[in-house]
Write a protein that holds these residues in place. Structure first.
Motif, PDB file in Angstrom:
ATOM      1  N   ILE A 222       0.832  -1.261   0.006  1.00  0.00           N
ATOM      2  CA  ILE A 222      -0.298   0.009   0.029  1.00  0.00           C
ATOM      3  C   ILE A 222       0.796   1.200  -0.006  1.00  0.00           C
ATOM      4  O   ILE A 222       0.709   2.296  -0.645  1.00  0.00           O
ATOM      5  CB  ILE A 222      -0.970   0.042   1.182  1.00  0.00           C
ATOM      6  CG1 ILE A 222      -2.117  -1.149   1.180  1.00  0.00           C
ATOM      7  CG2 ILE A 222      -1.554   1.406   1.408  1.00  0.00           C
ATOM      8  CD1 ILE A 222      -2.718  -1.322   2.106  1.00  0.00           C
ATOM      9  N   LEU A 274      -6.605   0.146  -4.072  1.00  0.00           N
ATOM     10  CA  LEU A 274      -6.013  -0.392  -2.670  1.00  0.00           C
ATOM     11  C   LEU A 274      -6.912  -1.157  -1.874  1.00  0.00           C
ATOM     12  O   LEU A 274      -6.527  -2.109  -1.522  1.00  0.00           O
ATOM     13  CB  LEU A 274      -5.382   0.698  -2.001  1.00  0.00           C
ATOM     14  CG  LEU A 274      -4.153   1.544  -2.615  1.00  0.00           C
ATOM     15  CD1 LEU A 274      -3.524   2.621  -1.726  1.00  0.00           C
ATOM     16  CD2 LEU A 274      -3.284   0.667  -3.046  1.00  0.00           C
ATOM     17  N   SER A 278      -6.486  -5.049  -1.426  1.00  0.00           N
ATOM     18  CA  SER A 278      -6.181  -5.616   0.061  1.00  0.00           C
ATOM     19  C   SER A 278      -7.232  -6.828   0.345  1.00  0.00           C
ATOM     20  O   SER A 278      -6.982  -7.786   1.047  1.00  0.00           O
ATOM     21  CB  SER A 278      -6.595  -4.467   0.945  1.00  0.00           C
ATOM     22  OG  SER A 278      -5.604  -3.372   1.075  1.00  0.00           O
TER      23      SER A 278
END
Length: 291
Positions: A222, A274, A278
């Motif tokens: 990230i 993101l 994730s």
């Protein structure tokens, strides 16, 4: 009535101010950013609602594919070279008994140096002339000189090298904390079985801290997608946009073009990517982390 008599209402009154402050300062900017992404806004003139126009604009921007590829390239190099370094450093320091504290301090020292000062120092190291520190060292072996930050092919690896140096110390401290939870009897049993240091690391250390390794890998992934300081201060996105990242493109939208709506729209898109990454990472690594 049982909840009320046990003090539930007073607990709500105590926690309510903290909850309101958290919502205002944490979720408030998120909601404001979502609204701003649908507006044409330069923070001076009155905001104008434009719907999905900002998203259409940033997705059709010819600079976006290059910025996305550069960001992916940085993430790949940072994970390939930058991820194993703090892990190796933590294992190395943990194996030392008497002088481990000294190496611990030295490894954490780059995290104490202000990022701007560190980058300005590394720019001196990357001087493309023969007087530059790195070129002078390589010159002893008859190699170089290299253009480093002025080269399209070397600029990004050079930035990754500095970023690895700057971030390895803080990450290694987290790994060292995780290593303290490894049971010593496992090492003793491995030594009795005749295992060497590399065998103990592979069969004992890494399996015992794999949960932390997975979390740190996700956090680093990230973080690499949000790289900004290094490309901005080292090269400004050059040469020839070879180091222009997504966050640097967001900066240009907002503070050079004055288009905060487009900047926020690209930020929302990056946040969405993101979040999806994730979730996928969680499901892919869930079985391995619990086995």
């Amino acid at each position: 009535m049982t909840w009320y008599r046990s003090g539930g209402l007073s607990s709500v009154f105590f926690v309510l101010p903290l909850l309101l402050i958290f919502l205002y300062f944490s979720w408030g900017p998120i909601v404001r950013g979502l609204v701003l992404s649908f507006q044409k806004n330069n923070l001076v003139a009155p905001a104008e609602w434009v719907g999905w126009a900002n998203f259409s604009y940033v997705l059709t921007d010819p600079q976006l594919p290059q910025a996305a590829l550069n960001t992916l390239y940085f993430a790949f190099l940072a994970l390939l070279f930058g991820f194993p370094v703090p892990l190796f450093l933590a294992v190395f320091v943990s194996e030392l008994r008497r002088t481990g504290w000294l190496y611990n301090v030295l490894s954490y020292l780059p995290a104490v140096v202000p990022p701007v000062a560190a980058i300005l120092l590394w720019k001196f190291f990357y001087d493309p002339s023969g007087a530059g520190v790195f070129n002078a060292i390589l010159g002893w072996f008859g190699i170089g000189p290299f253009a480093w930050l002025n080269s399209q092919s070397l600029a990004m690896p050079a930035i990754v090298l500095e970023a690895t140096w700057a971030g390895a110390g803080a990450t290694s401290i987290i790994y060292l904390a995780a290593l303290t939870g490894v049971r010593t009897e496992l090492y003793e049993a491995a030594e009795l079985d005749g295992s060497g240091i590399w065998s103990r690391i592979w069969h004992v250390t890494l399996p015992q801290i794999r949960g932390i390794i997975l979390i740190m890998m996700l956090l680093q992934l990230i973080g690499t997608f949000q790289v900004f300081t290094e490309p901005f201060l080292f090269t400004g996105g050059g040469p020839n946009d070879a180091t222009t990242t997504i966050l640097l493109l967001i900066y240009r939208y907002a503070f050079i073009n004055g288009d905060f709506g487009a900047a926020t729209a690209l930020s929302v898109l990056l946040a969405g990517v993101l979040c999806a990454l994730s979730i996928v990472y969680h499901f892919v690594t869930r079985r391995w982390s619990t086995s």
